[in-house]
Scaffold this motif. Structure first.
Motif, short mmCIF file in Angstrom:
data_model
loop_
_atom_site.label_atom_id
_atom_site.label_comp_id
_atom_site.label_asym_id
_atom_site.label_seq_id
_atom_site.Cartn_x
_atom_site.Cartn_y
_atom_site.Cartn_z
N ALA A 137 8.97 2.64 -7.37
CA ALA A 137 8.54 1.65 -8.38
C ALA A 137 9.63 1.45 -9.43
O ALA A 137 9.88 0.32 -9.86
CB ALA A 137 7.25 2.11 -9.03
N ARG A 138 10.31 2.52 -9.81
CA ARG A 138 11.39 2.43 -10.80
C ARG A 138 12.55 1.62 -10.24
O ARG A 138 13.11 0.75 -10.92
CB ARG A 138 11.85 3.82 -11.20
CG ARG A 138 12.85 3.84 -12.35
CD ARG A 138 13.28 5.24 -12.68
NE ARG A 138 14.16 5.80 -11.70
CZ ARG A 138 15.49 5.60 -11.64
NH1 ARG A 138 16.07 4.82 -12.53
NH2 ARG A 138 16.22 6.16 -10.71
N LEU A 139 12.92 1.87 -9.00
CA LEU A 139 14.01 1.12 -8.38
C LEU A 139 13.66 -0.35 -8.22
O LEU A 139 14.51 -1.23 -8.41
CB LEU A 139 14.37 1.73 -7.02
CG LEU A 139 15.06 3.09 -7.07
CD1 LEU A 139 15.24 3.65 -5.66
CD2 LEU A 139 16.39 2.99 -7.79
N LYS A 140 12.44 -0.66 -7.87
CA LYS A 140 12.00 -2.06 -7.74
C LYS A 140 12.09 -2.77 -9.08
O LYS A 140 12.55 -3.91 -9.16
CB LYS A 140 10.58 -2.11 -7.20
CG LYS A 140 10.08 -3.51 -6.94
CD LYS A 140 8.68 -3.49 -6.37
CE LYS A 140 8.20 -4.92 -6.17
NZ LYS A 140 6.82 -4.98 -5.75
N GLN A 145 15.28 -6.97 -12.52
CA GLN A 145 15.82 -7.34 -13.82
C GLN A 145 16.92 -8.40 -13.65
O GLN A 145 17.76 -8.31 -12.76
CB GLN A 145 16.38 -6.11 -14.54
CG GLN A 145 15.34 -5.07 -14.90
CD GLN A 145 14.32 -5.58 -15.87
OE1 GLN A 145 14.66 -6.28 -16.83
NE2 GLN A 145 13.06 -5.29 -15.60
N ASP A 146 16.91 -9.36 -14.55
CA ASP A 146 17.93 -10.41 -14.55
C ASP A 146 19.06 -9.96 -15.49
O ASP A 146 18.87 -9.80 -16.69
CB ASP A 146 17.32 -11.72 -15.04
CG ASP A 146 18.34 -12.85 -15.05
OD1 ASP A 146 19.32 -12.77 -14.28
OD2 ASP A 146 18.15 -13.80 -15.82
N ILE A 147 20.25 -9.76 -14.91
CA ILE A 147 21.38 -9.30 -15.72
C ILE A 147 22.47 -10.36 -15.83
O ILE A 147 23.61 -10.06 -16.18
CB ILE A 147 21.95 -7.99 -15.16
CG1 ILE A 147 22.44 -8.16 -13.73
CG2 ILE A 147 20.93 -6.86 -15.22
CD1 ILE A 147 23.27 -6.99 -13.24
N SER A 148 22.11 -11.60 -15.56
CA SER A 148 23.12 -12.67 -15.60
C SER A 148 23.69 -12.84 -17.00
O SER A 148 24.89 -13.09 -17.15
CB SER A 148 22.53 -13.98 -15.09
OG SER A 148 21.43 -14.36 -15.87
N GLU A 149 22.89 -12.73 -18.02
CA GLU A 149 23.40 -12.86 -19.39
C GLU A 149 24.40 -11.74 -19.69
O GLU A 149 25.43 -11.97 -20.31
CB GLU A 149 22.25 -12.81 -20.39
CG GLU A 149 21.42 -14.07 -20.46
CD GLU A 149 22.25 -15.25 -20.95
OE1 GLU A 149 23.04 -15.09 -21.90
OE2 GLU A 149 22.10 -16.33 -20.35
N TRP A 150 24.06 -10.54 -19.26
CA TRP A 150 24.96 -9.42 -19.49
C TRP A 150 26.27 -9.64 -18.75
O TRP A 150 27.35 -9.36 -19.29
CB TRP A 150 24.29 -8.12 -19.02
CG TRP A 150 25.18 -6.93 -19.14
CD1 TRP A 150 25.42 -6.19 -20.24
CD2 TRP A 150 25.98 -6.35 -18.10
NE1 TRP A 150 26.30 -5.20 -19.98
CE2 TRP A 150 26.67 -5.27 -18.65
CE3 TRP A 150 26.18 -6.66 -16.76
CZ2 TRP A 150 27.54 -4.48 -17.93
CZ3 TRP A 150 27.05 -5.87 -16.03
CH2 TRP A 150 27.73 -4.79 -16.62
#
Length: 169
Positions: A137-140, A145-150
């Motif tokens: 569940a943690r890996l999913k 997560q969207d990291i495009s901004e980062w």
């Protein structure tokens, strides 16, 4: 020292018991009993005979007590609470067998063994079944997560790889 009932008023058998088993009585009581026996003219042979009878009586009582102790057992509620409080059960009560409580000793060992198996089963279930599910569940959650901004802030605006290849030709 005054005793209740007074040493002078006690029966001959009681006086012989007090005089011949001093470890069970106070020293003053032993001295008074010996003096009273001399006063009553009780012979040493008679005292020895009575003392032997008392020893046999004590041994018979002890044997009977040990038979009673061997048959004593825990009731189910006590066994349940021993099961719940396993550490206390393990740490205390190891003298039962030496005190003659054979059945209590066996029941205690069974409770300890079954409780250990039960608690180990719970731990194995947690580590083998629950922990991997939580990790999945943690890996999913991480993958979603969207990291495009980062990435934009860290790497800057990246050009499309196809555009880079066309311009380099």
């Amino acid at each position: 020292m005054e005793f209740h009932p007074p040493i002078v008023e006690r029966r001959k058998d009681e006086l012989i018991e007090i005089a011949n088993f001093p470890d069970k009585w106070q020293p003053e009581a032993v001295e008074q009993a010996k003096a009273e026996l001399v006063k009553r003219s009780v012979s040493v042979k008679e005292q020895e005979k009575t003392a032997e009878k008392l020893i046999r009586k004590y041994q018979a009582e002890q044997k009977c007590e040990m038979k009673k102790r061997a048959m004593v057992s825990y009731d189910p509620i006590e066994l349940f609470f021993m099961f719940l409080r396993l550490p206390a059960t393990i740490l205390w009560g190891w003298s039962l067998k030496s005190e003659g409580y054979a059945k209590l000793h066996k029941q205690r060992l069974w409770v300890i063994a079954s409780a250990l198996l039960f608690y180990m089963g719970i731990l194995l279930f947690f580590f083998l079944y629950s922990a991997p599910k939580a990790e999945k569940a943690r890996l999913k959650l991480i993958e979603e997560q969207d990291i495009s901004e980062w990435e934009k802030n860290y790497f800057g605006e990246a050009k499309d790889s196809m555009q880079i290849k066309k311009s380099s030709r």
